[in-house]
Design a protein around this motif. Sequence first.
Motif, PDB file in Angstrom:
ATOM      1  N   LEU A 288     -36.849 -53.605 -51.371  1.00  0.00           N
ATOM      2  CA  LEU A 288     -36.698 -54.940 -51.942  1.00  0.00           C
ATOM      3  C   LEU A 288     -37.549 -55.762 -50.925  1.00  0.00           C
ATOM      4  O   LEU A 288     -38.500 -56.620 -51.482  1.00  0.00           O
ATOM      5  N   ALA A 289     -37.273 -55.673 -49.898  1.00  0.00           N
ATOM      6  CA  ALA A 289     -37.793 -56.813 -48.822  1.00  0.00           C
ATOM      7  C   ALA A 289     -39.093 -56.537 -48.404  1.00  0.00           C
ATOM      8  O   ALA A 289     -40.145 -57.325 -48.360  1.00  0.00           O
ATOM      9  N   ASP A 290     -39.731 -55.289 -48.602  1.00  0.00           N
ATOM     10  CA  ASP A 290     -41.181 -54.752 -48.579  1.00  0.00           C
ATOM     11  C   ASP A 290     -41.840 -55.256 -49.662  1.00  0.00           C
ATOM     12  O   ASP A 290     -43.059 -55.423 -49.499  1.00  0.00           O
ATOM     13  N   GLU A 291     -41.226 -55.191 -50.898  1.00  0.00           N
ATOM     14  CA  GLU A 291     -42.002 -55.923 -52.182  1.00  0.00           C
ATOM     15  C   GLU A 291     -41.972 -57.197 -52.086  1.00  0.00           C
ATOM     16  O   GLU A 291     -43.033 -57.915 -52.542  1.00  0.00           O
ATOM     17  N   LEU A 292     -41.371 -57.893 -51.466  1.00  0.00           N
ATOM     18  CA  LEU A 292     -41.322 -59.355 -51.447  1.00  0.00           C
ATOM     19  C   LEU A 292     -42.001 -60.343 -50.448  1.00  0.00           C
ATOM     20  O   LEU A 292     -42.413 -61.352 -50.337  1.00  0.00           O
ATOM     21  N   ILE A 293     -42.041 -59.464 -48.995  1.00  0.00           N
ATOM     22  CA  ILE A 293     -42.681 -60.196 -47.854  1.00  0.00           C
ATOM     23  C   ILE A 293     -43.985 -60.613 -48.207  1.00  0.00           C
ATOM     24  O   ILE A 293     -44.817 -59.803 -49.114  1.00  0.00           O
ATOM     25  N   ALA A 294     -44.582 -61.815 -47.619  1.00  0.00           N
ATOM     26  CA  ALA A 294     -45.774 -62.097 -47.796  1.00  0.00           C
ATOM     27  C   ALA A 294     -47.052 -61.337 -47.149  1.00  0.00           C
ATOM     28  O   ALA A 294     -46.728 -60.637 -46.491  1.00  0.00           O
ATOM     29  N   GLU A 295     -48.249 -61.291 -47.950  1.00  0.00           N
ATOM     30  CA  GLU A 295     -49.336 -60.533 -47.398  1.00  0.00           C
ATOM     31  C   GLU A 295     -49.694 -60.631 -45.994  1.00  0.00           C
ATOM     32  O   GLU A 295     -50.087 -59.786 -45.191  1.00  0.00           O
ATOM     33  N   ASP A 296     -49.404 -61.938 -45.268  1.00  0.00           N
ATOM     34  CA  ASP A 296     -49.741 -62.354 -44.091  1.00  0.00           C
ATOM     35  C   ASP A 296     -48.529 -61.950 -43.007  1.00  0.00           C
ATOM     36  O   ASP A 296     -48.542 -62.416 -41.829  1.00  0.00           O
ATOM     37  N   SER A 297     -47.585 -61.296 -43.548  1.00  0.00           N
ATOM     38  CA  SER A 297     -46.290 -61.096 -42.684  1.00  0.00           C
ATOM     39  C   SER A 297     -46.495 -60.318 -41.645  1.00  0.00           C
ATOM     40  O   SER A 297     -47.450 -59.261 -41.328  1.00  0.00           O
ATOM     41  N   ILE A 298     -45.926 -60.681 -40.429  1.00  0.00           N
ATOM     42  CA  ILE A 298     -45.719 -59.886 -39.221  1.00  0.00           C
ATOM     43  C   ILE A 298     -44.311 -59.352 -39.296  1.00  0.00           C
ATOM     44  O   ILE A 298     -43.349 -60.061 -39.446  1.00  0.00           O
ATOM     45  N   ILE A 299     -44.232 -57.998 -39.069  1.00  0.00           N
ATOM     46  CA  ILE A 299     -42.759 -57.501 -38.976  1.00  0.00           C
ATOM     47  C   ILE A 299     -42.531 -57.103 -37.461  1.00  0.00           C
ATOM     48  O   ILE A 299     -43.203 -56.231 -36.805  1.00  0.00           O
ATOM     49  N   VAL A 300     -41.068 -57.468 -37.021  1.00  0.00           N
ATOM     50  CA  VAL A 300     -40.712 -57.263 -35.704  1.00  0.00           C
ATOM     51  C   VAL A 300     -39.396 -56.226 -35.944  1.00  0.00           C
ATOM     52  O   VAL A 300     -38.635 -56.493 -36.671  1.00  0.00           O
ATOM     53  N   ALA A 301     -39.748 -55.167 -35.412  1.00  0.00           N
ATOM     54  CA  ALA A 301     -38.475 -54.070 -35.277  1.00  0.00           C
ATOM     55  C   ALA A 301     -37.634 -54.240 -34.323  1.00  0.00           C
ATOM     56  O   ALA A 301     -37.908 -53.881 -33.209  1.00  0.00           O
ATOM     57  N   ASP A 302     -36.442 -54.397 -34.443  1.00  0.00           N
ATOM     58  CA  ASP A 302     -35.388 -54.407 -33.144  1.00  0.00           C
ATOM     59  C   ASP A 302     -34.014 -53.696 -33.700  1.00  0.00           C
ATOM     60  O   ASP A 302     -33.380 -54.447 -34.463  1.00  0.00           O
TER      61      ASP A 302
ATOM     62  N   ILE B 294     -40.319 -47.222 -44.516  1.00  0.00           N
ATOM     63  CA  ILE B 294     -40.326 -48.198 -45.774  1.00  0.00           C
ATOM     64  C   ILE B 294     -41.161 -49.240 -45.909  1.00  0.00           C
ATOM     65  O   ILE B 294     -41.953 -49.289 -46.686  1.00  0.00           O
ATOM     66  N   MET B 295     -40.955 -49.905 -44.873  1.00  0.00           N
ATOM     67  CA  MET B 295     -41.736 -51.178 -44.834  1.00  0.00           C
ATOM     68  C   MET B 295     -43.218 -51.083 -44.227  1.00  0.00           C
ATOM     69  O   MET B 295     -43.487 -50.396 -43.359  1.00  0.00           O
ATOM     70  N   LYS B 296     -44.087 -51.622 -44.923  1.00  0.00           N
ATOM     71  CA  LYS B 296     -45.525 -51.305 -44.726  1.00  0.00           C
ATOM     72  C   LYS B 296     -46.277 -52.498 -44.342  1.00  0.00           C
ATOM     73  O   LYS B 296     -46.547 -53.526 -45.279  1.00  0.00           O
ATOM     74  N   PRO B 297     -46.568 -52.690 -42.826  1.00  0.00           N
ATOM     75  CA  PRO B 297     -47.307 -53.757 -42.665  1.00  0.00           C
ATOM     76  C   PRO B 297     -48.614 -54.059 -43.412  1.00  0.00           C
ATOM     77  O   PRO B 297     -49.331 -52.801 -43.759  1.00  0.00           O
ATOM     78  N   ARG B 298     -48.879 -55.117 -43.581  1.00  0.00           N
ATOM     79  CA  ARG B 298     -50.199 -55.315 -44.591  1.00  0.00           C
ATOM     80  C   ARG B 298     -51.669 -55.337 -43.819  1.00  0.00           C
ATOM     81  O   ARG B 298     -52.645 -55.317 -44.617  1.00  0.00           O
TER      82      ARG B 298
ATOM     83  N   VAL C 157     -42.803 -64.349 -40.266  1.00  0.00           N
ATOM     84  CA  VAL C 157     -42.561 -63.656 -39.306  1.00  0.00           C
ATOM     85  C   VAL C 157     -41.139 -63.213 -39.706  1.00  0.00           C
ATOM     86  O   VAL C 157     -40.156 -63.699 -39.714  1.00  0.00           O
ATOM     87  N   TRP C 158     -40.984 -61.628 -39.729  1.00  0.00           N
ATOM     88  CA  TRP C 158     -39.612 -60.994 -40.133  1.00  0.00           C
ATOM     89  C   TRP C 158     -39.419 -60.237 -39.146  1.00  0.00           C
ATOM     90  O   TRP C 158     -39.991 -59.488 -38.323  1.00  0.00           O
ATOM     91  N   VAL C 159     -37.919 -60.299 -38.753  1.00  0.00           N
ATOM     92  CA  VAL C 159     -37.289 -59.441 -37.645  1.00  0.00           C
ATOM     93  C   VAL C 159     -36.301 -58.731 -38.523  1.00  0.00           C
ATOM     94  O   VAL C 159     -35.574 -59.244 -39.285  1.00  0.00           O
ATOM     95  N   ILE C 160     -36.573 -57.411 -38.570  1.00  0.00           N
ATOM     96  CA  ILE C 160     -35.397 -56.551 -38.983  1.00  0.00           C
ATOM     97  C   ILE C 160     -34.577 -55.702 -37.828  1.00  0.00           C
ATOM     98  O   ILE C 160     -35.108 -55.424 -36.888  1.00  0.00           O
TER      99      ILE C 160
END
Length: 583
Positions: free
Chosen positions: A404-418, A429-433, A466-469
């Motif tokens: 669900l998060a992957d579907e909703l994040i903005a197209e310009d999002s930066i994903i931080v994995a921690d 699952i989550m796909k950087p744009r 900017v999303w931090v997972i």
Amino acid sequence: IPCHGGESVAEVLRAHGVKFIFTLVGGHISPILVASEKLGIRIVDTRHEATAVFAADAVARLSGTIGVAAVTAGPGLTNTVTAIKNAQMAESPVLLLSGAAATLLQGRGALQDIDQMSLFKSLCKFCASVRTVREIIPVLKKAIAVAQSGTPGPVFVELPIDTLYPYHLVEKEVAPKTPPKGLIGKVINWYLQNHLSNLFAGAWEPRDISPLPVHIPQATKQQVQECVEIVSRAKKPLILLGSQVTLPPVPADKTREVLETLGIPCFLGGMARGMLGRESPIHIRQNRKEALKEADVVILAGTVCDFRLGYGRVLSRHSKIIAVNRDRSQLLKNSDMFWKPCVAVQGDAASFLLQLSEGLKGYLCPLDWPQNLKEQDILKEKANRERAVEKTERHLNPLKVLHLADELIAEDSIIVADGGDFVGSAAYIMKPRGPLRWLDPGAFGTLGVGGGFALGAKLCRPESEVWVIYGDGSLGFSVAEYDTFTRHKTPVISLVGNDACWSQISREQVPLLGSNVACGLAFTDYHIVADGYGGKGYLVSSSEEHKLEEIIKSAQRDNREGRAALINVLIGKSNFREGSISV
């Protein structure tokens, strides 16, 4: 004309295009911070020195220049050790500046005086201790050039307190309070005055502060031609891209264009995630081991044969391997045991791909090969998505949350994995744009990067989400940075998978050793912690599962309004286990 060494530091940093200094303030480095702010460099103070270095690391990765952290002497510096080691293994050009005891007092028991150089010699490409004010400019210029040359990495410059403060203040500390008596007293006084004179001699003479040239290794024409001949005959080629392909001088968008022109199926790792956008016919995400068995040519473009590639054992002995890496030791890692390169190129991976593409004009990868891989990819992802609707024993299914998060994040999002378990699932699952829209620690697998990486990313790309997972374990390292996000108006969104456990460890410890000791956490109210630091916290339990989409959208709205948000999602255990983010 500068009146203290801190101004010289600031001038060099500005001349090198530095926009941010990350710090936790201390008296040893105050002149650097004050002077830099006066020159328009933004000073961003964090709640832990490791966060300052992680933020500088993120800036280095996203901006293509150096990231800068400045910390005080002693414990302020030792707090950065893990973050600097992470930057070293991630090949990030970070400049670490540290204060130190006065040159005269080193080794004499001064406050926070330790042998700082010995600690960092094995962690940094270049270490220097400035001994006079006139050395500041040339030492910093060299450090910055070294950080970006060859294989990028961190550098360390120690600046004793008496090289940074104005002459009259240093003289006041050095000069005897009462006139010396006797021969010994006069000799000591002469020595002190001589030391002071040498410390400031030539300090304000005009010096060139412009950047030194940066050396980037390149493939030879002969190597490129040899590789062109190998690839042109390939029926089932593969490219494995690592973080090095995102380094300057080739812009990431140009590298993407080159890859799409070649049409060769690609697996992406590290900072290369997102290089081909969210959906690309040549981006293969699943079944890497099986694809490598079939491939007749494999290009390791900045990818290393370490644990992430089974030390090279996943490579077929029937494949022709072309390895490209700036670092010779990484280029040939484990080639004495499990694999052998057909061509080994010590050079910049993105530049090599550009030259290879030019040599392969007219070449098109046989279409059935990427199509077959993509079909298998789609089947595997469909099966994984079906697991997202399975009911967990309690709380929310983490896979459903991530989809669900992957579907909703903005197209310009930066994903931080921690994190570990939750973040390992997110990596699949989550796909950087797009290029440079994914940040993870890299080969060192460090927990606690989230707050710093998010801070650096938001400052580099203020218009982006900017999303931090986070896993709930890793969140504990940097949740205090919500205070930093609030004070410095750098709103980010954190999605916390809270299963009250160090699950990545528990998954193996319990079946192997029969005990969950030290793995258990609590379903802590992290959302309230975020509130306390000035952010906006949300709790999602099983009773609010139907509100998850609405809560994510509310967090995005908070973000647009300038407020950092944290979504604390109580999750159950999933059986999905494909690996970790380092794969």
